[in-house]
Design an enzyme around this catalytic site. Sequence first.
Site, PDB file in Angstrom:
ATOM      1  N   CYS A   1       0.829  -1.199   0.000  1.00  0.00           N
ATOM      2  CA  CYS A   1       0.000   0.000   0.000  1.00  0.00           C
ATOM      3  C   CYS A   1       0.870   1.259   0.000  1.00  0.00           C
ATOM      4  CB  CYS A   1      -0.972  -0.045   1.181  1.00  0.00           C
ATOM      5  SG  CYS A   1      -2.388   1.043   0.983  1.00  0.00           S
TER       6      CYS A   1
ATOM      7  N   HIS B   1      -3.473  -5.696   0.946  1.00  0.00           N
ATOM      8  CA  HIS B   1      -2.822  -5.914   2.251  1.00  0.00           C
ATOM      9  C   HIS B   1      -2.776  -7.397   2.632  1.00  0.00           C
ATOM     10  CE1 HIS B   1      -2.566  -1.722   3.767  1.00  0.00           C
ATOM     11  NE2 HIS B   1      -3.606  -1.521   2.982  1.00  0.00           N
TER      12      HIS B   1
ATOM     13  N   GLU C   1      -1.056  -8.687   4.897  1.00  0.00           N
ATOM     14  CA  GLU C   1      -0.935  -8.819   6.366  1.00  0.00           C
ATOM     15  C   GLU C   1      -2.298  -8.778   7.057  1.00  0.00           C
ATOM     16  OE1 GLU C   1      -0.667  -6.045   4.811  1.00  0.00           O
ATOM     17  OE2 GLU C   1      -1.101  -4.305   6.074  1.00  0.00           O
TER      18      GLU C   1
END
Lengths: 763, 229
Positions: free
Chosen positions: B87, B195, B197
């Site tokens: 990002c 994302h 994560e």
Amino acid sequence: MQPTLTKNETTSSLEQGKANMLKEPTPQQIADGRIYATMGVTDAEYAHICELLGRKPNYTEIGVFSVMWSEHCAYKNSKPLLKRFPVTGDRVLVGPGEGAGIVDIGDGQAVCFKIESHNHPSAIEPFQGAATGVGGIIRDIFSMGARPVALLNSLRFGQLTDERVRYLFEHVVSGIAGYGNCIGIPTVGGEVMFDSSYEGNPLVNAMCVGLIDHKDIQRGVASGIGNPVYYVGPPTGRDGIHGATFASEELTEESEAKRPAVQVGDPFMEKLVMESCLELIQSGIVIGIQDMGAAGLTCSSAEMASKAGNGLELHLDEVPQRERGMTPYEMMLSESQERMLFVIEEHNEAIAMEIFDRWGVICRKVGRVTDDGRLRLTYGGEEVADMPVRGLVDECPVYEKPSQVPAYYTANEAIDTTSYPEVVDVNEALLKVLGSPTVASKEWVYRQYDSMVRASTAVAPGSDAAVVMVRGTRKALAMTTDCNGRYAYLDPFMGGRIAVAEAARNIVCSGAEPLAITDNLNFGNPEKPENFWQMEQAVDGMAEACRHLSTPVIGGNVSLYNENAKGAIYPTPVVGMVGLVHDVDHITQQGFKQEGDIVLLLGTTQAELGGSEFQTVIHGVTEGRPPVVNLDTELNLQHAVLRVIQAGQVQSAHDLAEGGIAVALTESAISGSIGVTADWHIEGLRKDVALFSESQSRVLLSVRPQHVEAVLESCAQYDVPVQRLGVVGGDRIQLRVNGEAAIDVARIEAERVWKDAIPCLMQ
Amino acid sequence: MKVAVLVFPGSNCDWDCVHAAEETLEGATVERVWHTTSDLTGYDLIIVPGGFSYGDYLRSGAIARFAPVMSAVAKAAEDGVFVLGICNGFQILTEAGLLPGALRRNAGLKFRCHYSNLRVTNNSTAFTSGYEANEVIDIPIAHGEGNYYCDDETLAQLKRNNQIVFTYESNPNGSIEDIAGIMNTSGNVLGMMPHPERAVSDLLGSKDGVRMFASIMKAWRERHATNVN
């Protein structure tokens, strides 16, 4: 970072500031010209201030008194009512009176939360108004020592067919998004409703939830005589002067001219201030800390001194400034954002400075704690104000306003909401209700919010309540905001009761035990007896429900003077509730899960269309009496639902709210991307009334076939009526009533109407 | 394996990356590394996390590229250390010239946050070997400036070298050729808007991100084994 003045500039700024002070009206002129009245201070209050000071106040002093004695800071019109709320409970660690309340969640951990309004600023400057509302509530949470983990917001607007309303809606949402996304706190839930009553005076209530260990809980106290007081955050400018006063009067055509009273937010700065302050708190050296919210430096300093029973001396030349020639009056009343005030012991200064230097945040010593109980201000070495702290904080007169039953309330009693001509095509009615912006999908809104940052969001926006996990444990927090302004308008007492009951129902449906609430009382001008009656009734209804459901009020906010040309907004006592999910396995959502699951309806349906979405959308009126909630029935329902969820017997749970069973069934099907076939037996009600009635204390469950018996048994134990409604599956939403065809629509078709409604209106 | 998660003023996915790396990279040491650090020697994986570094003022990533730590990142990248920009991290890597192209404002001009289907267009990379070729995975996006752009020549190069690693199944932001993530020619620097994560457990809605971290671990082990032998 915003530029702060250099040393040379500061000297010339001081001279300029002094020159500016000479232009201020003298104490005598303030008295003769009744200049205090323009600051919202009445003649009687002015006389009282003179008495407290033993002389006439100068311009700085009257400014400080006026904001401290505004409704926003002093709750002078609402205090007697707020006393009616239950504020204690086994789990309550910090109740009302501090920045935010705190509730125990076991294992030495606690949850800290609060809701606050930014209605008036948002009506004038929607982006910054909403953004700074979010910024302010986040500061309330981290100033308690808590790490903010989630944001919610409760919004009300006029009808989206109006161009100005679309403008406000668009920019309020992007203001919230702009602030929350940047600072990195997920916006996980809330509600948006549309009604002409809010035209010109939208409601923007922001709620923040934080996590904290018991040992880290902070208080906003200035204790220890001689201890230094520090200012943290960006330099002070002239923005937001008299914001608190502005929030305590009606919006008028002249309000546009008060645009400078709206502050400008900087979420990046707040992120730095938040991280550095949390680090400061973790270092263990903080004695007291408070954010500069409404009334900025004035309110934070006076309140911190008051809570410790001490005085405070502020050296205003030391206050970081970003504009030249600011006077003490301007500095004290500025509502520049992202600022904090804290007290430590002098010998710990180096520890604090290292932290703020590393984060690149300005921190400056601006005063010290004194023992004389006075708030004294110096500027250029001279004393420019001297006021009793107690007078500022505690002596504001409290008004018991006259209250009167409004004529509309009396007239509504005679209205029979079941006598409207029967709507035969209930399918078409369902699609109309689904396409009403209040019921329609809010994806257009929440897709603009980062709802997943912090990687802890188990239930994102779009279900009954949002759920955020507590990292390192099996626990999670469920959170919601609720209030139906139409109910509260038709019967404020019942509306207040329902707001609490529905919030708790949403929490329970997500698999959590309701803990406590924060409230945001949005009402009209309290000086009108009918408005005050609404407030009184709503508070009583909420207080009763809070007692019954064991969810005390741990803090909140009051926003009065919400009016437009047509009069007061609908009374809107918003409830923000947090619940504890004891084990993440209990997390439950509204969407159907699996073909073959059995759908059960818990609760009783009556002919209750007053204030319903159906009544407004189909019949074009809001009249009669709203649904009635019986708190014993409600509590039984919630106990039963929570028990079967915790026993692992529930696939989905959804509270029946706006649009009744027709909408609830449709929403569960849409959320689960699967259809449903149901046949409902309901005695004595016309089909359209039954389908769209908004009777309270009802929940839709879907359960695996093998769990049906156990769920029925639990319901029987709690005396909760339950009906087997149908089966999950297929691609249509079919609901027969007493064997007759009623609702029959393709799930995709319903979804399209529901999802497209707001985007279409906003194009 | 030693992992650095960079922290700029305004980073807000740094902790998420730390947690995801700790949970998915068995035996790894994960450290948050401050933007003023000028030496990244010893790290095997550098994660440039999401957020709003320096408030994204001026242009996202435009100020962060001047932070002292970025010279160290450039050096590490040159040395073959794995660099993952997510990002805002992707934006910073393009601003720093470690990846080609730029991220512009979303075509709809609005921030968008939701789960997004990504196609793994290249699974023979250190970051994606755990996925099937052309597999569609579910990873959330959350950005206002994720509209990837590059000139025709660069695009042709990206294609020729198989540098396009992820594409959107349903383009959320106007990215050229639906691009969601690209890597450098050496294959050790990956930038992506989605994302991973945030997709490391079923409770969060997807664990499709786990295999990205597992792929990096596998690549590191292979490299390590080669070096030892």
